[in-house]
Design an enzyme around this catalytic site. Structure first.
Site, PDB file in Angstrom:
ATOM      1  CG  LEU A 237      -1.824   0.857   1.669  1.00 44.19           C
ATOM      2  CD1 LEU A 237      -3.009   0.591  -0.277  1.00 44.19           C
ATOM      3  CD2 LEU A 237      -2.674   0.544   2.186  1.00 44.19           C
ATOM      4  NE  ARG A 241      -2.817   4.607   0.729  1.00 43.72           N
ATOM      5  CZ  ARG A 241      -3.218   4.321   2.541  1.00 43.72           C
ATOM      6  NH1 ARG A 241      -2.286   4.696   3.598  1.00 43.72           N
ATOM      7  NH2 ARG A 241      -4.322   3.935   1.972  1.00 43.72           N
ATOM      8  CE1 TYR A 361      -4.663   5.124  -8.556  1.00 45.21           C
ATOM      9  CE2 TYR A 361      -5.710   5.614 -10.118  1.00 45.21           C
ATOM     10  CZ  TYR A 361      -5.203   5.324  -9.184  1.00 45.21           C
ATOM     11  OH  TYR A 361      -4.244   5.999 -10.609  1.00 45.21           O
ATOM     12  CD  GLU A 362      -2.452   1.431  -4.555  1.00 50.18           C
ATOM     13  OE1 GLU A 362      -2.357   0.912  -3.515  1.00 50.18           O
ATOM     14  OE2 GLU A 362      -2.422   0.713  -5.572  1.00 50.18           O
ATOM     15  N   GLY A 363      -6.844   4.227  -1.500  1.00 49.06           N
ATOM     16  CA  GLY A 363      -6.959   4.971  -0.263  1.00 49.06           C
ATOM     17  C   GLY A 363      -7.624   5.669  -0.596  1.00 49.06           C
TER      18      GLY A 363
END
Length: 378
Positions: A237, A241, A361-363
């Site tokens: 993750l 990011r 996306y990706e948090g």
């Protein structure tokens, strides 16, 4: 920003590739919604599909900073095509880290060569940011698992040859411990992928809904140990990011370059727009912010390489700053183009439409603010 001779050379080569192969085709691909398979093939020839993968697996063996430079330069040229090129090996990181030699040979190496496309089936209709709440199930039946459930917003979902599918193998008190990853060939009976049309982002990207109806997957296609899927996904993750942040910086640079070119050439009242102080100052502010954000993203990458450990708060900040900046730059680029900014011929509208995507996306950026707030008030 200081680069090694090798990093500077690679950046120049990717920039040249993007100028020659991506920029001339960008408008046509976007209008037709063409999945850029031919550009993927040419990118594979230059080892751009998996910059950071080890050479023993067929990758280029680049360091993190160089990988970010590749990502940035591709997104500068066109965010839609870049998203597709950089996602061809999506999920392969987990296969390399947790898979068997046979799984790597069957899925990772062909993807790096541009012969196969991989994807990750994680998000569900009722479980986006709350990944631990996924409802897709994988029930053990002898030497196989039977998967049932629905996935949404899956990048490469309708064009992938294999998907890393996350499913619930048990429901213990700790929900995170009940998730397992599986490698599912997309031609497996019971798996159906439907392209999700009408989305905001670039038309060259493939977004799909994936339906799993009694999909049988052999135990050999389980990725790693049962119950470890959540933790496998979280491992990448922070790096993900940081790559999103570099993508946003690249797209912001691309939109800003188009803006500078336009205001330098456009005449109003017999004077270049670039001579007007209000315009000059707006562009100056954008340049300063892009430069500052870019420095922060690459400094974060260098700190990781020095310590071999990510600072989760700092990667969250990098993505938040860069993606918020991209929307501001792209919006200003459209605004200062006037009416022309709304037409694809001038291309800034593509960057504007893309600017919301990396904030999700990706948090999501809302989740990242919580990460930063938790670190602030701990």
């Amino acid at each position: 920003m200081r680069l090694s001779d090798e990093q500077a050379f690679i950046q120049q080569e990717v920039h040249r590739f993007a100028e020659e192969e991506i920029e001339p085709a960008a408008v046509e691909y976007e209008r037709n919604g063409t999945f850029p398979r031919d550009i993927i093939e040419r990118a594979a020839e230059l080892d751009l599909l998996a910059p950071r993968f080890d050479e023993e697996h067929g990758g280029a063996g680049m360091d993190l900073v160089t990988e970010l430079l590749v990502n940035e330069e591709l997104h500068r040229a066109d965010p839609g095509i870049a998203e597709t090129v950089t996602s061809v090996t999506f999920g392969c990181e987990s296969i390399v880290e947790h898979g068997t030699d046979e799984q790597i040979e069957e899925y990772v190496q062909p993807a790096i060569r541009g012969e196969k496309i991989s994807g990750v089936a994680m998000t569900e209709p009722e479980a986006g940011s709350d990944f631990g709440n996924i409802q897709t199930t994988a029930e053990k039946d002898g030497g196989e698992y039977v998967l049932n459930g629905d996935k949404v917003f899956i990048s490469n979902g309708s064009v992938a040859d294999v998907l890393v599918v996350y499913a619930r193998t048990s429901s213990p008190d700790s929900a995170h411990r009940g998730i397992t990853a599986f490698l599912v060939d997309t031609d497996t009976p019971g798996l159906k992928a439907t392209q999700m049309e009408g989305h905001l982002g670039p038309a060259t990207t493939d977004i799909a809904q994936v339906f799993l109806n009694d999909v049988q997957v052999s135990e050999e296609n389980r990725l790693g140990a049962e119950g470890e899927g959540f933790y496998q996904a979280m491992e990448f993750l922070d790096e993900g990011r940081l790559n999103v942040a570099a993508s946003a910086i690249g797209a912001a640079r691309g939109a800003l370059e188009l803006l500078i070119e336009y205001v330098s050439e456009r005449q109003q009242f017999k004077e270049s727009i670039s001579e007007k102080q209000a315009v000059r100052h707006r562009v100056a502010d954008l340049r300063a912010r892009v430069t500052a954000a870019r420095s922060f993203v690459y400094e974060t990458a260098r700190e990781f390489e020095a310590a071999d450990e990510f600072d989760t708060e700092q990667t969250a900040m990098a993505k938040l700053i860069a993606t918020t900046l991209l929307e501001d730059v792209a919006s200003e680029a459209v605004q200062l183009h006037g009416g022309y900014g709304c037409f694809d011929e001038y291309r800034v509208e593509t960057y504007f439409r893309f600017s919301k995507i990396p904030q999700i996306y990706e948090g999501t950026n809302e989740v990242l603010r919580e990460v930063i707030a938790d670190a602030t008030f701990e």
